[in-house]
Design a protein around this motif. Structure first.
Motif, PDB file in Angstrom:
ATOM      1  N   ALA A 145      17.745   9.652 -28.311  1.00 57.11           N
ATOM      2  CA  ALA A 145      19.152  10.003 -28.078  1.00 57.11           C
ATOM      3  C   ALA A 145      19.303  11.213 -27.163  1.00 57.11           C
ATOM      4  CB  ALA A 145      19.862  10.270 -29.406  1.00 57.11           C
ATOM      5  N   ARG A 146      18.437  12.227 -27.342  1.00 58.39           N
ATOM      6  CA  ARG A 146      18.591  13.471 -26.573  1.00 58.39           C
ATOM      7  C   ARG A 146      17.259  13.906 -25.987  1.00 58.39           C
ATOM      8  NH1 ARG A 146      17.892  18.905 -26.870  1.00 58.39           N
ATOM      9  NH2 ARG A 146      19.555  20.281 -26.105  1.00 58.39           N
ATOM     10  N   PRO A 147      17.205  14.174 -24.693  1.00 60.22           N
ATOM     11  CA  PRO A 147      15.964  14.664 -24.077  1.00 60.22           C
ATOM     12  C   PRO A 147      15.529  15.992 -24.693  1.00 60.22           C
ATOM     13  CG  PRO A 147      17.502  13.945 -22.394  1.00 60.22           C
ATOM     14  CD  PRO A 147      18.261  13.957 -23.684  1.00 60.22           C
ATOM     15  N   GLY A 148      14.231  16.230 -24.663  1.00 59.46           N
ATOM     16  CA  GLY A 148      13.709  17.485 -25.186  1.00 59.46           C
ATOM     17  C   GLY A 148      13.904  18.628 -24.215  1.00 59.46           C
ATOM     18  N   ASP A 149      14.064  19.834 -24.755  1.00 63.12           N
ATOM     19  CA  ASP A 149      14.269  21.011 -23.909  1.00 63.12           C
ATOM     20  C   ASP A 149      13.038  21.330 -23.064  1.00 63.12           C
ATOM     21  OD1 ASP A 149      16.899  21.530 -24.818  1.00 63.12           O
ATOM     22  OD2 ASP A 149      16.104  22.462 -26.630  1.00 63.12           O
ATOM     23  N   VAL A 150      11.863  21.245 -23.668  1.00 62.92           N
ATOM     24  CA  VAL A 150      10.631  21.537 -22.922  1.00 62.92           C
ATOM     25  C   VAL A 150      10.417  20.509 -21.808  1.00 62.92           C
ATOM     26  CG1 VAL A 150       8.122  21.773 -23.065  1.00 62.92           C
ATOM     27  CG2 VAL A 150       9.564  22.746 -24.869  1.00 62.92           C
ATOM     28  N   PRO A 151      10.476  19.206 -22.105  1.00 66.90           N
ATOM     29  CA  PRO A 151      10.342  18.243 -21.008  1.00 66.90           C
ATOM     30  C   PRO A 151      11.427  18.387 -19.945  1.00 66.90           C
ATOM     31  CG  PRO A 151      10.029  17.148 -23.113  1.00 66.90           C
ATOM     32  CD  PRO A 151      10.526  18.529 -23.417  1.00 66.90           C
ATOM     33  N   PHE A 152      12.660  18.688 -20.369  1.00 67.55           N
ATOM     34  CA  PHE A 152      13.758  18.770 -19.402  1.00 67.55           C
ATOM     35  C   PHE A 152      13.481  19.844 -18.349  1.00 67.55           C
ATOM     36  CE2 PHE A 152      17.769  20.189 -17.669  1.00 67.55           C
ATOM     37  CZ  PHE A 152      18.421  18.992 -17.412  1.00 67.55           C
ATOM     38  N   ALA A 153      12.935  20.970 -18.759  1.00 65.25           N
ATOM     39  CA  ALA A 153      12.661  22.057 -17.818  1.00 65.25           C
ATOM     40  C   ALA A 153      11.713  21.607 -16.715  1.00 65.25           C
ATOM     41  CB  ALA A 153      12.077  23.254 -18.571  1.00 65.25           C
ATOM     42  N   HIS A 154      10.756  20.755 -17.052  1.00 67.12           N
ATOM     43  CA  HIS A 154       9.787  20.300 -16.061  1.00 67.12           C
ATOM     44  C   HIS A 154      10.305  19.120 -15.261  1.00 67.12           C
ATOM     45  CE1 HIS A 154       7.407  22.650 -18.912  1.00 67.12           C
ATOM     46  NE2 HIS A 154       6.558  22.842 -17.933  1.00 67.12           N
ATOM     47  N   ILE A 155      10.943  18.171 -15.937  1.00 68.83           N
ATOM     48  CA  ILE A 155      11.420  16.973 -15.249  1.00 68.83           C
ATOM     49  C   ILE A 155      12.518  17.310 -14.247  1.00 68.83           C
ATOM     50  CG2 ILE A 155      12.686  14.799 -15.621  1.00 68.83           C
ATOM     51  CD1 ILE A 155      11.034  14.469 -18.201  1.00 68.83           C
ATOM     52  N   SER A 156      13.434  18.188 -14.639  1.00 67.41           N
ATOM     53  CA  SER A 156      14.533  18.549 -13.733  1.00 67.41           C
ATOM     54  C   SER A 156      14.025  19.238 -12.474  1.00 67.41           C
ATOM     55  CB  SER A 156      15.534  19.452 -14.458  1.00 67.41           C
ATOM     56  OG  SER A 156      14.912  20.654 -14.895  1.00 67.41           O
ATOM     57  N   GLU A 157      12.877  19.885 -12.571  1.00 61.94           N
ATOM     58  CA  GLU A 157      12.327  20.616 -11.423  1.00 61.94           C
ATOM     59  C   GLU A 157      11.344  19.789 -10.613  1.00 61.94           C
ATOM     60  OE1 GLU A 157       9.531  24.564 -10.536  1.00 61.94           O
ATOM     61  OE2 GLU A 157      10.364  24.224 -12.536  1.00 61.94           O
ATOM     62  N   LEU A 158      10.566  18.934 -11.288  1.00 63.48           N
ATOM     63  CA  LEU A 158       9.423  18.315 -10.632  1.00 63.48           C
ATOM     64  C   LEU A 158       9.557  16.826 -10.329  1.00 63.48           C
ATOM     65  CD1 LEU A 158       6.604  19.983 -12.783  1.00 63.48           C
ATOM     66  CD2 LEU A 158       7.370  20.664 -10.500  1.00 63.48           C
ATOM     67  N   VAL A 159      10.349  16.115 -11.101  1.00 66.13           N
ATOM     68  CA  VAL A 159      10.416  14.655 -10.948  1.00 66.13           C
ATOM     69  C   VAL A 159      11.370  14.280  -9.821  1.00 66.13           C
ATOM     70  CG1 VAL A 159      11.130  12.515 -12.097  1.00 66.13           C
ATOM     71  CG2 VAL A 159       9.746  14.199 -13.325  1.00 66.13           C
ATOM     72  N   ASP A 160      10.962  13.324  -8.996  1.00 64.13           N
ATOM     73  CA  ASP A 160      11.736  12.959  -7.814  1.00 64.13           C
ATOM     74  C   ASP A 160      12.969  12.133  -8.148  1.00 64.13           C
ATOM     75  OD1 ASP A 160       9.982  13.838  -5.353  1.00 64.13           O
ATOM     76  OD2 ASP A 160       8.608  13.024  -6.835  1.00 64.13           O
ATOM     77  N   SER A 161      12.865  11.236  -9.123  1.00 63.00           N
ATOM     78  CA  SER A 161      14.035  10.439  -9.492  1.00 63.00           C
ATOM     79  C   SER A 161      13.821   9.797 -10.857  1.00 63.00           C
ATOM     80  CB  SER A 161      14.312   9.345  -8.453  1.00 63.00           C
ATOM     81  OG  SER A 161      13.251   8.418  -8.398  1.00 63.00           O
ATOM     82  N   VAL A 162      14.935   9.448 -11.479  1.00 64.43           N
ATOM     83  CA  VAL A 162      14.934   8.703 -12.743  1.00 64.43           C
ATOM     84  C   VAL A 162      15.802   7.472 -12.547  1.00 64.43           C
ATOM     85  CG1 VAL A 162      15.701   8.693 -15.146  1.00 64.43           C
ATOM     86  CG2 VAL A 162      14.513  10.690 -14.226  1.00 64.43           C
ATOM     87  N   ALA A 214      22.317  15.142 -14.358  1.00 58.14           N
ATOM     88  CA  ALA A 214      23.541  15.419 -13.597  1.00 58.14           C
ATOM     89  C   ALA A 214      24.253  16.660 -14.120  1.00 58.14           C
ATOM     90  CB  ALA A 214      24.466  14.211 -13.661  1.00 58.14           C
ATOM     91  N   ASP A 215      24.224  16.859 -15.454  1.00 58.78           N
ATOM     92  CA  ASP A 215      24.910  18.002 -16.067  1.00 58.78           C
ATOM     93  C   ASP A 215      24.073  19.271 -16.049  1.00 58.78           C
ATOM     94  OD1 ASP A 215      26.939  16.253 -16.528  1.00 58.78           O
ATOM     95  OD2 ASP A 215      26.735  16.183 -18.699  1.00 58.78           O
ATOM     96  N   GLY A 216      22.768  19.138 -15.822  1.00 59.00           N
ATOM     97  CA  GLY A 216      21.905  20.309 -15.766  1.00 59.00           C
ATOM     98  C   GLY A 216      21.382  20.776 -17.111  1.00 59.00           C
ATOM     99  N   HIS A 217      21.571  19.968 -18.157  1.00 59.34           N
ATOM    100  CA  HIS A 217      21.043  20.300 -19.491  1.00 59.34           C
ATOM    101  C   HIS A 217      20.993  19.025 -20.319  1.00 59.34           C
ATOM    102  CE1 HIS A 217      25.069  19.920 -21.329  1.00 59.34           C
ATOM    103  NE2 HIS A 217      25.508  20.482 -20.206  1.00 59.34           N
ATOM    104  N   PRO A 218      20.157  19.002 -21.368  1.00 55.80           N
ATOM    105  CA  PRO A 218      20.058  17.785 -22.187  1.00 55.80           C
ATOM    106  C   PRO A 218      21.385  17.388 -22.817  1.00 55.80           C
ATOM    107  CG  PRO A 218      18.220  19.251 -22.629  1.00 55.80           C
ATOM    108  CD  PRO A 218      19.190  20.033 -21.793  1.00 55.80           C
ATOM    109  N   VAL A 219      21.722  16.119 -22.679  1.00 58.25           N
ATOM    110  CA  VAL A 219      22.941  15.550 -23.246  1.00 58.25           C
ATOM    111  C   VAL A 219      22.565  14.301 -24.030  1.00 58.25           C
ATOM    112  CG1 VAL A 219      25.181  14.513 -22.752  1.00 58.25           C
ATOM    113  CG2 VAL A 219      24.353  16.406 -21.345  1.00 58.25           C
TER     114      VAL A 219
END
Length: 399
Positions: A235-252, A215-220
């Protein structure tokens, strides 16, 4: 920071001779529950009991001779620890793993058996990771992060390649989600070849950093974590995974502790699979109706490393959540035959008594009464409602 298709193909080649191609098993019980064809991708049957060796081996195998000589270090509650230990030993490299002091004893023992030096440090994986980073800085050992590195994500992506090969008509893939390495890898591999496939990540509701991060557009970092699913309690999502998940994953989506324990019990009873709570997260989402699915569905079972003691506790928790185990506190007469009357009623109602605790000390008891806490096996929620009604009508339960 991005993982390319060339990276994934290279990882597949690297892992082809060392990693098991885990089976895809049809699940009739899940298919009947949601009205879709559901198959289980059983990474709990992978080497070391989880998907983690895929990323760990891919990362470690690409170290230079100089880096290999310095050894590797990692932090983990168990699955990544075993993946790193096995991978490093297979490649002839020394490894040290920092694990939280509360890590399950079987996971500690397995990590040592795979050849790693184990140091118990901190109360969480994040605290253990601080110590691992410090050791890397002091000695030059290479830190093998559990999810935040392109080689790790590329290794985990090979699960996605196998799913497409084993289930070419797949319409949706549901994946457990912690730091994000597995979900990011599967999404990267699958979406490049089949962009129409729906990819869903599943977190434990009591350790859910991803919904707010997306929702915030970056790992929190999550404000708190309190879940039985230690394998995805990050506790905190990884930066590398976040770049792919935010673009490619349909929902969490997120699932409750009750859903996790019920899913684990379902896998044990109906699929004959031993699965850890984190590994059952995607199953929990499907059984709880947390995600809208159609067509042919692949549910990733990510790991099966569970402490037998925890398995006992979680099974009891799951039985309770599924309406198969009930504990009630009744008030009975403190005269001969008082307890017998309660037990005979439970017998006549078809409830099997597991445990009875008898106490004369309670604030609302009269002089001639005792309090009895009884645990019984039941046939389901409707049977439990019948028991409560009958006990109440007989005067054993107070409002």
């Amino acid at each position: 920071m991005s993982v390319t298709q060339a990276d994934i193909d290279s990882a597949a080649t690297t892992l082809s001779t060392v990693i098991r191609r885990t089976p895809m098993i049809a699940s009739r019980v899940l298919s009947e529950r949601i009205g879709c064809e559901v198959w289980l991708k059983c990474e709990n049957l992978q080497r070391t009991g989880s998907f983690k060796p895929r990323g760990a081996y891919n990362r470690i195998s690409r170290l230079s001779d100089e880096e290999r000589a310095r050894g590797v270090v990692a932090a983990s509650a168990g699955n990544h620890a075993q993946g790193v230990a096995w991978s490093a030993s297979s490649l002839g490299i020394a490894s040290r793993v920092y694990m939280p002091r509360g890590a399950a004893l079987p996971k500690i023992a397995a990590t040592k058996a795979y050849g790693a030096e184990v140091i118990l440090e901190g109360s969480t994986v994040d605290e253990a990771l601080v110590s691992a980073r410090a050791f890397a800085d002091e000695t030059g050992a290479v830190l093998i992060h559990p999810f935040d590195h392109p080689h790790i994500v590329a290794g985990q992506a090979t699960v996605g390649l196998e799913i497409l090969e084993q289930m070419p008509d797949v319409d949706a893939i549901v994946v457990p989600l912690g730091g994000g390495g597995l979900l990011a890898g599967i999404a990267a591999a699958v979406k490049a070849r089949r962009p129409d496939v729906t990819v869903v990540g599943v977190q434990a509701a009591q350790a859910a950093a991803w919904p707010q991060s997306l929702a915030d557009g970056h790992p929190v970092a999550a404000a708190s974590m309190n879940t039985m699913a230690d394998g995805i309690a990050v506790a905190r999502p990884g930066d590398v995974p976040f770049a792919h998940i935010s673009e490619l994953v349909d929902s969490v989506v997120t699932v409750s502790e009750e859903s996790l324990s019920t899913a684990l019990l379902l896998m044990l009873e109906r699929a004959k699979l031993i699965v850890e709570p984190a590994g059952a997260a995607a199953v929990a989402a499907v059984t709880a109706g947390a995600v809208d699915l159609s067509g042919n569905v692949c549910v990733v079972v990510s790991g099966g490393n569970i402490d037998p003691l925890l398995l006992s506790h979680v099974t009891t928790h799951g039985l309770t959540a599924a309406g198969r185990f009930l504990t009630v506190t009744a008030t009975v007469s403190d005269r001969p035959g008082g307890l017998i009357a309660l037990l005979e009623l439970l017998r006549d109602l078809g409830a099997s008594v597991v445990d009875v605790v008898h106490s004369r000390v309670a604030d609302d008891l009269y002089l001639d009464e005792v309090q009895v806490t009884v645990s019984v096996e039941t046939r389901g929620p409707e049977h439990q409602r019948e028991l409560r009604r009958s006990l109440s009508d007989a005067g054993f339960l107070r409002d």
